[in-house]
Design a protein around this motif. Structure first.
Motif, PDB file in Angstrom:
ATOM      1  N   VAL A 132      -6.952  -0.015   0.691  1.00 32.65           N
ATOM      2  CA  VAL A 132      -6.742  -0.098   2.134  1.00 32.65           C
ATOM      3  C   VAL A 132      -7.530   1.000   2.857  1.00 32.65           C
ATOM      4  O   VAL A 132      -8.139   0.745   3.912  1.00 32.65           O
ATOM      5  N   ALA A 133      -7.554   2.200   2.296  1.00 35.23           N
ATOM      6  CA  ALA A 133      -8.338   3.283   2.886  1.00 35.23           C
ATOM      7  C   ALA A 133      -9.824   2.927   2.926  1.00 35.23           C
ATOM      8  O   ALA A 133     -10.521   3.233   3.902  1.00 35.23           O
ATOM      9  N   ALA A 166      -3.282   1.569  -1.935  1.00 38.26           N
ATOM     10  CA  ALA A 166      -3.505   2.473  -0.807  1.00 38.26           C
ATOM     11  C   ALA A 166      -4.967   2.910  -0.750  1.00 38.26           C
ATOM     12  O   ALA A 166      -5.547   3.031   0.341  1.00 38.26           O
ATOM     13  N   ASN A 167      -5.581   3.113  -1.910  1.00 39.74           N
ATOM     14  CA  ASN A 167      -6.998   3.464  -1.951  1.00 39.74           C
ATOM     15  C   ASN A 167      -7.863   2.320  -1.432  1.00 39.74           C
ATOM     16  O   ASN A 167      -8.847   2.545  -0.708  1.00 39.74           O
ATOM     17  N   ALA A 179       0.819  -1.205   0.000  1.00 39.33           N
ATOM     18  CA  ALA A 179       0.000   0.000   0.000  1.00 39.33           C
ATOM     19  C   ALA A 179       0.856   1.261   0.000  1.00 39.33           C
ATOM     20  O   ALA A 179       0.750   2.112   0.894  1.00 39.33           O
ATOM     21  N   SER A 180       1.703   1.408  -1.001  1.00 45.79           N
ATOM     22  CA  SER A 180       2.532   2.609  -1.099  1.00 45.79           C
ATOM     23  C   SER A 180       1.653   3.835  -1.322  1.00 45.79           C
ATOM     24  O   SER A 180       0.626   3.756  -2.015  1.00 45.79           O
ATOM     25  N   PRO A 181       2.026   4.987  -0.759  1.00 50.02           N
ATOM     26  CA  PRO A 181       1.222   6.202  -0.928  1.00 50.02           C
ATOM     27  C   PRO A 181       0.979   6.526  -2.402  1.00 50.02           C
ATOM     28  O   PRO A 181       1.880   6.421  -3.229  1.00 50.02           O
ATOM     29  N   LEU A 217       1.891  -3.233   6.691  1.00 46.76           N
ATOM     30  CA  LEU A 217       0.463  -2.935   6.580  1.00 46.76           C
ATOM     31  C   LEU A 217      -0.293  -3.452   7.799  1.00 46.76           C
ATOM     32  O   LEU A 217      -1.185  -2.772   8.321  1.00 46.76           O
ATOM     33  N   SER A 243       0.116  -1.059  10.577  1.00 46.96           N
ATOM     34  CA  SER A 243      -0.625   0.172  10.322  1.00 46.96           C
ATOM     35  C   SER A 243      -2.114  -0.022  10.602  1.00 46.96           C
ATOM     36  O   SER A 243      -2.765   0.836  11.209  1.00 46.96           O
ATOM     37  N   THR A 265      -0.910   4.907  -4.489  1.00 46.65           N
ATOM     38  CA  THR A 265      -1.235   3.744  -5.326  1.00 46.65           C
ATOM     39  C   THR A 265      -2.701   3.347  -5.174  1.00 46.65           C
ATOM     40  O   THR A 265      -3.376   3.747  -4.214  1.00 46.65           O
TER      41      THR A 265
END
Length: 332
Positions: free
Chosen positions: A80-81, A77-78, A70-72, A107, A110, A74
């Motif tokens: 995961v959000a 990342a969406n 989940a790199s910022p 992850l 986090s 990407t």
């Protein structure tokens, strides 16, 4: 999170509609669109369908991934959000990641820091399946949670509305969440629409289909291990079944496509060896375009299709946590 592909012209059947799909869906942000029991989701279409399953979850959400980077900025990342938002709105979320990959641990830490139930699996077994499940639908197949997998690769997944398969998947995931150190079997349904299978089962399902092949057999896999040093093994057994059926049905067409990874010399060599071994057995195949990774895992035998998470190796056949579905649905 929905895409323009929300409904299919394939119609619905008794197993096809989701409990979340109603005529009031236009005003209900959590309504899941009606569609066929199984919907094919390939390549770049995965992202929208993944968001759809996550964003319409109201009660339960399971995420099981072999890798999740989940790199910022990407798409992962969406995703995961969206999972974090599901947790915030009261959905019972469970995230299970394989322990072998370092960024999975990142992850997990986090997510748990934000109160999201997340864990990595046991070191004794690889969790190679890639699954998103809500109480309304399941999305599974070959796509990993990586930017490359979601945006560039040849991938094959199924969006599952079929009630029986969804129920079976929930049972499997409940067992897996409780214990990642053991294999978990499911009762493989006789359903022609959607018969789900799990750990250590693909080889027997493939062999049974191949034994009755009449017209064609097609295999697409990211990797195939037919190392000539090993004379016996689960992959060798399925290949032997293909040879036997070819002898009985001389007009049977067999096609094999394996990945030629521009980034993985090891995988390309493995697949090149496999194609050489297949040719010795009278089975012709080829490598794909090295500029595009073919990560899909498909077996087609006449009008039956098997979509799964496993590659053609001892690990995928017998050692790892894997899932798949056998179907005869025409739209698949």
């Amino acid at each position: 999170g929905t895409s323009s592909g929300g409904t299919s012209s394939g119609g619905t059947s008794s197993g096809g509609t989701s409990s979340g799909g109603t005529s009031s869906g236009a005003t209900d942000p959590f309504a899941f669109p009606d569609g066929p029991p199984l919907e094919v989701v390939t390549n770049g279409s995965y992202y929208d369908r993944a968001l759809l399953v996550i964003n319409t979850a109201e009660k339960e959400l399971d995420i099981v991934q072999f890798e999740a980077k989940a790199s910022p900025g990407t798409l992962v990342a969406n995703l995961v959000a969206a999972v974090e938002n599901a947790h915030k709105r009261g959905v019972a979320v469970r995230v299970l990641l394989d322990d072998e990959i370092e960024y999975n641990t990142t992850l997990r830490k986090s997510l748990t820091a934000k109160g999201v139930p997340a864990k990595t699996d046991s070191k004794s077994l690889r969790t190679h399946c890639k699954i998103i499940r809500s109480e309304k639908a399941v999305l599974f197949g070959s796509t990993n949670w990586s930017q490359t997998s979601i945006t560039k690769n040849n991938e094959a997944n199924l969006l599952v509305r079929h009630k029986g398969a969804r129920t079976t998947m929930k049972g499997y995931l409940d067992a897996l969440w409780k214990n990642t150190s053991s294999h978990h079997s499911v009762d493989v349904s006789s359903s022609s629409q959607a018969a789900m299978y799990s750990d250590k089962t693909f080889g027997s399902i493939a062999s049974k289909l191949i034994e009755k092949a009449e017209d064609h057999i097609e295999i697409i896999s990211y990797s195939m291990n037919l190392d000539p040093k090993f004379k016996t093994g689960p992959v060798q057994d399925v290949v032997a079944a293909i040879q036997k059926r070819m002898s009985a049905k001389p007009k049977l067409t067999v096609r094999v496509i394996l990945d030629a990874s521009s980034w993985s010399e090891f995988n390309t060599e493995l697949n090149t060896t496999a194609l050489s071994e297949l040719k010795k057995r009278g089975i012709i195949g080829r490598l794909d375009d090295p500029e595009k990774i073919t990560h899909a895992k498909l077996l087609i035998v006449d009008n039956k299709v098997v979509v799964g998470t496993n590659n053609w190796g001892k690990g995928g056949f017998e050692l790892y946590h894997e899932v798949g579905i056998r179907t005869s649905e025409e739209n698949v």
